[in-house]
Design a protein around this motif. Structure first.
Motif, PDB file in Angstrom:
ATOM      1  N   TRP A  24       0.816  -1.217   0.000  1.00  0.00           N
ATOM      2  CA  TRP A  24       0.000   0.000   0.000  1.00  0.00           C
ATOM      3  C   TRP A  24       0.847   1.262   0.000  1.00  0.00           C
ATOM      4  O   TRP A  24       0.333   2.348  -0.255  1.00  0.00           O
ATOM      5  N   THR A  25       2.141   1.152   0.244  1.00  0.00           N
ATOM      6  CA  THR A  25       2.999   2.331   0.077  1.00  0.00           C
ATOM      7  C   THR A  25       3.421   2.490  -1.383  1.00  0.00           C
ATOM      8  O   THR A  25       3.743   3.588  -1.809  1.00  0.00           O
ATOM      9  N   ARG A  26       3.404   1.384  -2.137  1.00  0.00           N
ATOM     10  CA  ARG A  26       3.726   1.433  -3.562  1.00  0.00           C
ATOM     11  C   ARG A  26       2.485   1.627  -4.432  1.00  0.00           C
ATOM     12  O   ARG A  26       2.571   2.139  -5.527  1.00  0.00           O
ATOM     13  N   PHE A  27       1.335   1.191  -3.945  1.00  0.00           N
ATOM     14  CA  PHE A  27       0.100   1.219  -4.716  1.00  0.00           C
ATOM     15  C   PHE A  27      -0.654   2.503  -4.400  1.00  0.00           C
ATOM     16  O   PHE A  27      -0.742   2.897  -3.243  1.00  0.00           O
ATOM     17  N   PRO A  28      -1.214   3.157  -5.404  1.00  0.00           N
ATOM     18  CA  PRO A  28      -1.917   4.424  -5.147  1.00  0.00           C
ATOM     19  C   PRO A  28      -3.085   4.260  -4.165  1.00  0.00           C
ATOM     20  O   PRO A  28      -3.989   3.466  -4.396  1.00  0.00           O
ATOM     21  N   SER A  29      -3.043   4.981  -3.066  1.00  0.00           N
ATOM     22  CA  SER A  29      -4.082   4.850  -2.047  1.00  0.00           C
ATOM     23  C   SER A  29      -5.449   5.293  -2.540  1.00  0.00           C
ATOM     24  O   SER A  29      -6.474   4.843  -2.038  1.00  0.00           O
ATOM     25  N   GLU A  30      -5.475   6.177  -3.541  1.00  0.00           N
ATOM     26  CA  GLU A  30      -6.778   6.616  -4.047  1.00  0.00           C
ATOM     27  C   GLU A  30      -7.538   5.473  -4.730  1.00  0.00           C
ATOM     28  O   GLU A  30      -8.757   5.488  -4.807  1.00  0.00           O
ATOM     29  N   LYS A  34     -11.515   4.685  -4.195  1.00  0.00           N
ATOM     30  CA  LYS A  34     -12.474   4.591  -5.300  1.00  0.00           C
ATOM     31  C   LYS A  34     -13.200   3.248  -5.263  1.00  0.00           C
ATOM     32  O   LYS A  34     -14.402   3.173  -5.512  1.00  0.00           O
ATOM     33  N   PHE A  35     -12.459   2.183  -4.967  1.00  0.00           N
ATOM     34  CA  PHE A  35     -13.065   0.856  -4.901  1.00  0.00           C
ATOM     35  C   PHE A  35     -14.105   0.798  -3.781  1.00  0.00           C
ATOM     36  O   PHE A  35     -15.229   0.325  -3.981  1.00  0.00           O
ATOM     37  N   ILE A  36     -13.752   1.294  -2.603  1.00  0.00           N
ATOM     38  CA  ILE A  36     -14.670   1.285  -1.469  1.00  0.00           C
ATOM     39  C   ILE A  36     -15.911   2.122  -1.783  1.00  0.00           C
ATOM     40  O   ILE A  36     -17.039   1.707  -1.490  1.00  0.00           O
ATOM     41  N   ASN A  37     -15.722   3.280  -2.378  1.00  0.00           N
ATOM     42  CA  ASN A  37     -16.868   4.118  -2.741  1.00  0.00           C
ATOM     43  C   ASN A  37     -17.777   3.416  -3.746  1.00  0.00           C
ATOM     44  O   ASN A  37     -18.999   3.559  -3.689  1.00  0.00           O
ATOM     45  N   ALA A  38     -17.189   2.657  -4.663  1.00  0.00           N
ATOM     46  CA  ALA A  38     -17.979   1.939  -5.664  1.00  0.00           C
ATOM     47  C   ALA A  38     -18.792   0.802  -5.054  1.00  0.00           C
ATOM     48  O   ALA A  38     -19.803   0.388  -5.613  1.00  0.00           O
ATOM     49  N   LEU A  39     -18.380   0.327  -3.890  1.00  0.00           N
ATOM     50  CA  LEU A  39     -19.101  -0.764  -3.239  1.00  0.00           C
ATOM     51  C   LEU A  39     -20.489  -0.329  -2.749  1.00  0.00           C
ATOM     52  O   LEU A  39     -21.392  -1.139  -2.662  1.00  0.00           O
ATOM     53  N   LYS A  40     -20.615   0.933  -2.385  1.00  0.00           N
ATOM     54  CA  LYS A  40     -21.892   1.496  -1.915  1.00  0.00           C
ATOM     55  C   LYS A  40     -22.543   0.626  -0.843  1.00  0.00           C
ATOM     56  O   LYS A  40     -23.705   0.265  -0.936  1.00  0.00           O
ATOM     57  N   GLY A  41     -21.753   0.230   0.160  1.00  0.00           N
ATOM     58  CA  GLY A  41     -22.287  -0.526   1.288  1.00  0.00           C
ATOM     59  C   GLY A  41     -22.351  -2.028   1.084  1.00  0.00           C
ATOM     60  O   GLY A  41     -22.826  -2.744   1.949  1.00  0.00           O
ATOM     61  N   ALA A  42     -21.900  -2.524  -0.058  1.00  0.00           N
ATOM     62  CA  ALA A  42     -21.915  -3.964  -0.311  1.00  0.00           C
ATOM     63  C   ALA A  42     -20.942  -4.681   0.619  1.00  0.00           C
ATOM     64  O   ALA A  42     -20.015  -4.082   1.157  1.00  0.00           O
ATOM     65  N   GLY A  52      -4.171 -10.023   5.805  1.00  0.00           N
ATOM     66  CA  GLY A  52      -5.372  -9.320   6.234  1.00  0.00           C
ATOM     67  C   GLY A  52      -5.353  -7.819   6.082  1.00  0.00           C
ATOM     68  O   GLY A  52      -6.247  -7.140   6.575  1.00  0.00           O
ATOM     69  N   ARG A  53      -4.350  -7.265   5.417  1.00  0.00           N
ATOM     70  CA  ARG A  53      -4.289  -5.809   5.260  1.00  0.00           C
ATOM     71  C   ARG A  53      -5.501  -5.270   4.516  1.00  0.00           C
ATOM     72  O   ARG A  53      -6.101  -4.279   4.931  1.00  0.00           O
ATOM     73  N   ASP A  54      -5.888  -5.925   3.425  1.00  0.00           N
ATOM     74  CA  ASP A  54      -7.035  -5.464   2.645  1.00  0.00           C
ATOM     75  C   ASP A  54      -8.319  -5.581   3.461  1.00  0.00           C
ATOM     76  O   ASP A  54      -9.141  -4.660   3.482  1.00  0.00           O
ATOM     77  N   ALA A  55      -8.491  -6.713   4.131  1.00  0.00           N
ATOM     78  CA  ALA A  55      -9.687  -6.913   4.944  1.00  0.00           C
ATOM     79  C   ALA A  55      -9.792  -5.846   6.030  1.00  0.00           C
ATOM     80  O   ALA A  55     -10.880  -5.359   6.334  1.00  0.00           O
ATOM     81  N   GLU A  56      -8.673  -5.456   6.615  1.00  0.00           N
ATOM     82  CA  GLU A  56      -8.687  -4.395   7.631  1.00  0.00           C
ATOM     83  C   GLU A  56      -9.135  -3.063   7.036  1.00  0.00           C
ATOM     84  O   GLU A  56      -9.866  -2.315   7.663  1.00  0.00           O
ATOM     85  N   ILE A  57      -8.707  -2.777   5.818  1.00  0.00           N
ATOM     86  CA  ILE A  57      -9.130  -1.541   5.156  1.00  0.00           C
ATOM     87  C   ILE A  57     -10.635  -1.570   4.933  1.00  0.00           C
ATOM     88  O   ILE A  57     -11.339  -0.598   5.213  1.00  0.00           O
ATOM     89  N   PHE A  58     -11.160  -2.696   4.440  1.00  0.00           N
ATOM     90  CA  PHE A  58     -12.600  -2.814   4.222  1.00  0.00           C
ATOM     91  C   PHE A  58     -13.357  -2.716   5.548  1.00  0.00           C
ATOM     92  O   PHE A  58     -14.397  -2.070   5.636  1.00  0.00           O
TER      93      PHE A  58
END
Length: 73
Positions: A24-30, A34-42, A52-58
């Motif tokens: 996540w330091t190499r990958f654009p945080s935006e 954008k992905f989370i916003n596109a989920l719209k509560g899904a 588990g880094r991604d799961a923690e972000i979600f």
């Protein structure tokens, strides 16, 4: 997941964590925003989620809990 898959993840867990620790330091945080916003509560099912880094972000973005079946992670 079947037992063979879980055992393989357990064997490779530390190596994978080290190799991806700075992801996540190499990958654009935006992107994740954008992905989370596109989920719209899904609900996101994060299978084979690694350390588990991604799961923690979600989880932080929507307060939902996630389950990891691999003990090493």
């Amino acid at each position: 997941m079947d037992e063979k898959t879980i055992n393989t993840y357990n064997q490779k867990a530390e190596e994978y964590k080290i190799e991806t620790d700075d992801f996540w330091t190499r990958f654009p945080s935006e992107f994740i925003g954008k992905f989370i916003n596109a989920l719209k509560g899904a609900t996101v099912l994060d299978i084979g989620s690694g350390p588990g880094r991604d799961a923690e972000i979600f989880k932080k973005s929507n307060g939902r809990a996630y389950i990891e079946v691999v003990e090493a992670f």
